[in-house]
Design a protein around this motif. Structure first.
Motif, PDB file in Angstrom:
ATOM      1  N   GLN A  39     -40.992  81.826 -42.252  1.00  0.00           N
ATOM      2  CA  GLN A  39     -41.829  82.819 -41.587  1.00  0.00           C
ATOM      3  C   GLN A  39     -42.622  83.580 -42.626  1.00  0.00           C
ATOM      4  O   GLN A  39     -42.039  84.226 -43.517  1.00  0.00           O
ATOM      5  CB  GLN A  39     -40.975  83.782 -40.758  1.00  0.00           C
ATOM      6  CG  GLN A  39     -41.788  84.718 -39.886  1.00  0.00           C
ATOM      7  CD  GLN A  39     -40.920  85.433 -38.858  1.00  0.00           C
ATOM      8  OE1 GLN A  39     -39.697  85.501 -38.985  1.00  0.00           O
ATOM      9  NE2 GLN A  39     -41.563  85.945 -37.817  1.00  0.00           N
ATOM     10  N   GLN A  43     -46.842  86.095 -39.129  1.00  0.00           N
ATOM     11  CA  GLN A  43     -46.854  84.814 -38.436  1.00  0.00           C
ATOM     12  C   GLN A  43     -45.515  84.555 -37.757  1.00  0.00           C
ATOM     13  O   GLN A  43     -44.504  85.183 -38.083  1.00  0.00           O
ATOM     14  CB  GLN A  43     -47.162  83.684 -39.420  1.00  0.00           C
ATOM     15  CG  GLN A  43     -48.538  83.797 -40.052  1.00  0.00           C
ATOM     16  CD  GLN A  43     -48.888  82.578 -40.885  1.00  0.00           C
ATOM     17  OE1 GLN A  43     -48.315  81.511 -40.729  1.00  0.00           O
ATOM     18  NE2 GLN A  43     -49.849  82.741 -41.777  1.00  0.00           N
ATOM     19  N   GLU A  44     -45.519  83.617 -36.828  1.00  0.00           N
ATOM     20  CA  GLU A  44     -44.290  83.260 -36.149  1.00  0.00           C
ATOM     21  C   GLU A  44     -43.435  82.363 -37.036  1.00  0.00           C
ATOM     22  O   GLU A  44     -43.935  81.699 -37.943  1.00  0.00           O
ATOM     23  CB  GLU A  44     -44.607  82.542 -34.830  1.00  0.00           C
ATOM     24  CG  GLU A  44     -45.290  83.425 -33.794  1.00  0.00           C
ATOM     25  CD  GLU A  44     -45.448  82.718 -32.462  1.00  0.00           C
ATOM     26  OE1 GLU A  44     -45.895  83.388 -31.500  1.00  0.00           O
ATOM     27  OE2 GLU A  44     -45.140  81.524 -32.374  1.00  0.00           O
ATOM     28  N   ARG A  45     -42.147  82.362 -36.738  1.00  0.00           N
ATOM     29  CA  ARG A  45     -41.235  81.480 -37.457  1.00  0.00           C
ATOM     30  C   ARG A  45     -41.567  80.033 -37.094  1.00  0.00           C
ATOM     31  O   ARG A  45     -41.737  79.692 -35.922  1.00  0.00           O
ATOM     32  CB  ARG A  45     -39.792  81.799 -37.085  1.00  0.00           C
ATOM     33  CG  ARG A  45     -38.760  81.142 -37.974  1.00  0.00           C
ATOM     34  CD  ARG A  45     -37.387  81.740 -37.748  1.00  0.00           C
ATOM     35  NE  ARG A  45     -37.342  83.153 -38.081  1.00  0.00           N
ATOM     36  CZ  ARG A  45     -36.219  83.866 -38.145  1.00  0.00           C
ATOM     37  NH1 ARG A  45     -35.059  83.279 -37.886  1.00  0.00           N
ATOM     38  NH2 ARG A  45     -36.260  85.149 -38.440  1.00  0.00           N
ATOM     39  N   GLU A  46     -41.669  79.188 -38.117  1.00  0.00           N
ATOM     40  CA  GLU A  46     -42.048  77.802 -37.869  1.00  0.00           C
ATOM     41  C   GLU A  46     -41.026  76.836 -38.448  1.00  0.00           C
ATOM     42  O   GLU A  46     -40.378  77.115 -39.471  1.00  0.00           O
ATOM     43  CB  GLU A  46     -43.435  77.501 -38.454  1.00  0.00           C
ATOM     44  CG  GLU A  46     -43.528  77.578 -39.950  1.00  0.00           C
ATOM     45  CD  GLU A  46     -44.874  77.089 -40.478  1.00  0.00           C
ATOM     46  OE1 GLU A  46     -45.736  76.675 -39.669  1.00  0.00           O
ATOM     47  OE2 GLU A  46     -45.068  77.119 -41.704  1.00  0.00           O
ATOM     48  N   THR A 110     -37.640  73.397 -32.317  1.00  0.00           N
ATOM     49  CA  THR A 110     -37.876  74.719 -31.740  1.00  0.00           C
ATOM     50  C   THR A 110     -36.762  75.664 -32.153  1.00  0.00           C
ATOM     51  O   THR A 110     -35.581  75.309 -32.062  1.00  0.00           O
ATOM     52  CB  THR A 110     -37.928  74.636 -30.212  1.00  0.00           C
ATOM     53  OG1 THR A 110     -38.912  73.666 -29.845  1.00  0.00           O
ATOM     54  CG2 THR A 110     -38.284  75.969 -29.606  1.00  0.00           C
ATOM     55  N   HIS A 111     -37.119  76.883 -32.566  1.00  0.00           N
ATOM     56  CA  HIS A 111     -36.089  77.776 -33.078  1.00  0.00           C
ATOM     57  C   HIS A 111     -35.075  78.145 -31.996  1.00  0.00           C
ATOM     58  O   HIS A 111     -33.918  78.462 -32.314  1.00  0.00           O
ATOM     59  CB  HIS A 111     -36.705  79.029 -33.707  1.00  0.00           C
ATOM     60  CG  HIS A 111     -37.444  79.919 -32.754  1.00  0.00           C
ATOM     61  ND1 HIS A 111     -36.809  80.866 -31.974  1.00  0.00           N
ATOM     62  CD2 HIS A 111     -38.754  80.002 -32.446  1.00  0.00           C
ATOM     63  CE1 HIS A 111     -37.712  81.488 -31.253  1.00  0.00           C
ATOM     64  NE2 HIS A 111     -38.878  80.998 -31.505  1.00  0.00           N
ATOM     65  N   ASN A 112     -35.462  78.069 -30.713  1.00  0.00           N
ATOM     66  CA  ASN A 112     -34.517  78.381 -29.638  1.00  0.00           C
ATOM     67  C   ASN A 112     -33.386  77.352 -29.537  1.00  0.00           C
ATOM     68  O   ASN A 112     -32.365  77.627 -28.891  1.00  0.00           O
ATOM     69  CB  ASN A 112     -35.233  78.471 -28.293  1.00  0.00           C
ATOM     70  CG  ASN A 112     -36.068  79.740 -28.181  1.00  0.00           C
ATOM     71  OD1 ASN A 112     -35.813  80.713 -28.867  1.00  0.00           O
ATOM     72  ND2 ASN A 112     -37.071  79.713 -27.334  1.00  0.00           N
ATOM     73  N   TRP A 117     -28.041  81.575 -37.800  1.00  0.00           N
ATOM     74  CA  TRP A 117     -29.144  81.745 -38.746  1.00  0.00           C
ATOM     75  C   TRP A 117     -28.662  82.490 -39.984  1.00  0.00           C
ATOM     76  O   TRP A 117     -27.808  83.374 -39.901  1.00  0.00           O
ATOM     77  CB  TRP A 117     -30.281  82.551 -38.107  1.00  0.00           C
ATOM     78  CG  TRP A 117     -30.980  81.838 -37.006  1.00  0.00           C
ATOM     79  CD1 TRP A 117     -30.622  81.776 -35.697  1.00  0.00           C
ATOM     80  CD2 TRP A 117     -32.174  81.057 -37.137  1.00  0.00           C
ATOM     81  NE1 TRP A 117     -31.510  81.003 -34.994  1.00  0.00           N
ATOM     82  CE2 TRP A 117     -32.484  80.549 -35.855  1.00  0.00           C
ATOM     83  CE3 TRP A 117     -33.015  80.736 -38.195  1.00  0.00           C
ATOM     84  CZ2 TRP A 117     -33.593  79.748 -35.608  1.00  0.00           C
ATOM     85  CZ3 TRP A 117     -34.122  79.934 -37.954  1.00  0.00           C
ATOM     86  CH2 TRP A 117     -34.409  79.453 -36.675  1.00  0.00           C
TER      87      TRP A 117
END
Length: 127
Positions: A39, A43-46, A110-112, A117
Motif C-alpha cells: 500500500q 492508494q488502496e492496498r494491492e 483480493t485482500h478480503n 495480516w
C-alpha cells in the motif's frame, strides 16, 4: 495468539534488490496460501504475490512479474519475497497475509480473501 512479523524492508536505489521475510507464530500455516500486498500513500492496498500451501503454485501482479519471486518455508512458517530490479513505483508498505481457507486450489488476489495480516514493512526505492 497468531502473529505475522515482516522484516527486510528499507531504503534502496532504483535497480537494487531487497528480500522481505514474514514469520508466522501461534499456529502453523502449512495448509494455507500466503501472500504479499502493498500500500502506497493515498492508494488502496494491492496484491503483489502469493504462493499456495505446497509452494508449487504462485501468482503475481503484472507490475512485478519477472522481478519479484515469492517462496515459502513451511517448516519455519515463513514466506519470503525476493524483489529485484526495484523501481520507485515499488515504494510502499508491504504486508504479508494468510488465506482464510485451507488448501484452496486457486490463489486469490483480493485482500478480503486473506485473514491474518502483519504490521507491514516499509520499502522505499529512490530514483
Amino acid at each position: 495468539q497468531v502473529q505475522l512479523v515482516e522484516s527486510g524492508g528499507g531504503l534502496v536505489q532504483a535497480g537494487g534488490s531487497l528480500r522481505l521475510s514474514c514469520a508466522g507464530s501461534g499456529r502453523t500455516f502449512s495448509r494455507y496460501i500466503m501472500g504479499w500486498f502493498r500500500q502506497a500513500p493515498g492508494q488502496e492496498r494491492e496484491f503483489v504475490a502469493a504462493v499456495n500451501w505446497s509452494g508449487a503454485r504462485t501468482r503475481y501482479a503484472d507490475s512485478v512479474k519477472g522481478r519479484f519471486t515469492i517462496s515459502r518455508d513451511s517448516v519455519k512458517n515463513t514466506v519470503y519475497l525476493q524483489m529485484n530490479s526495484l523501481k520507485p513505483e515499488d515504494t510502499a508498505v508491504y504486508y504479508c497475509a494468510v488465506d482464510r481457507q485451507t488448501l484452496r486450489s486457486v490463489v486469490p488476489t483480493t485482500h478480503n480473501d486473506y485473514d491474518y495480516w502483519g504490521q507491514g514493512t516499509q520499502v522505499t526505492v529512490s530514483s
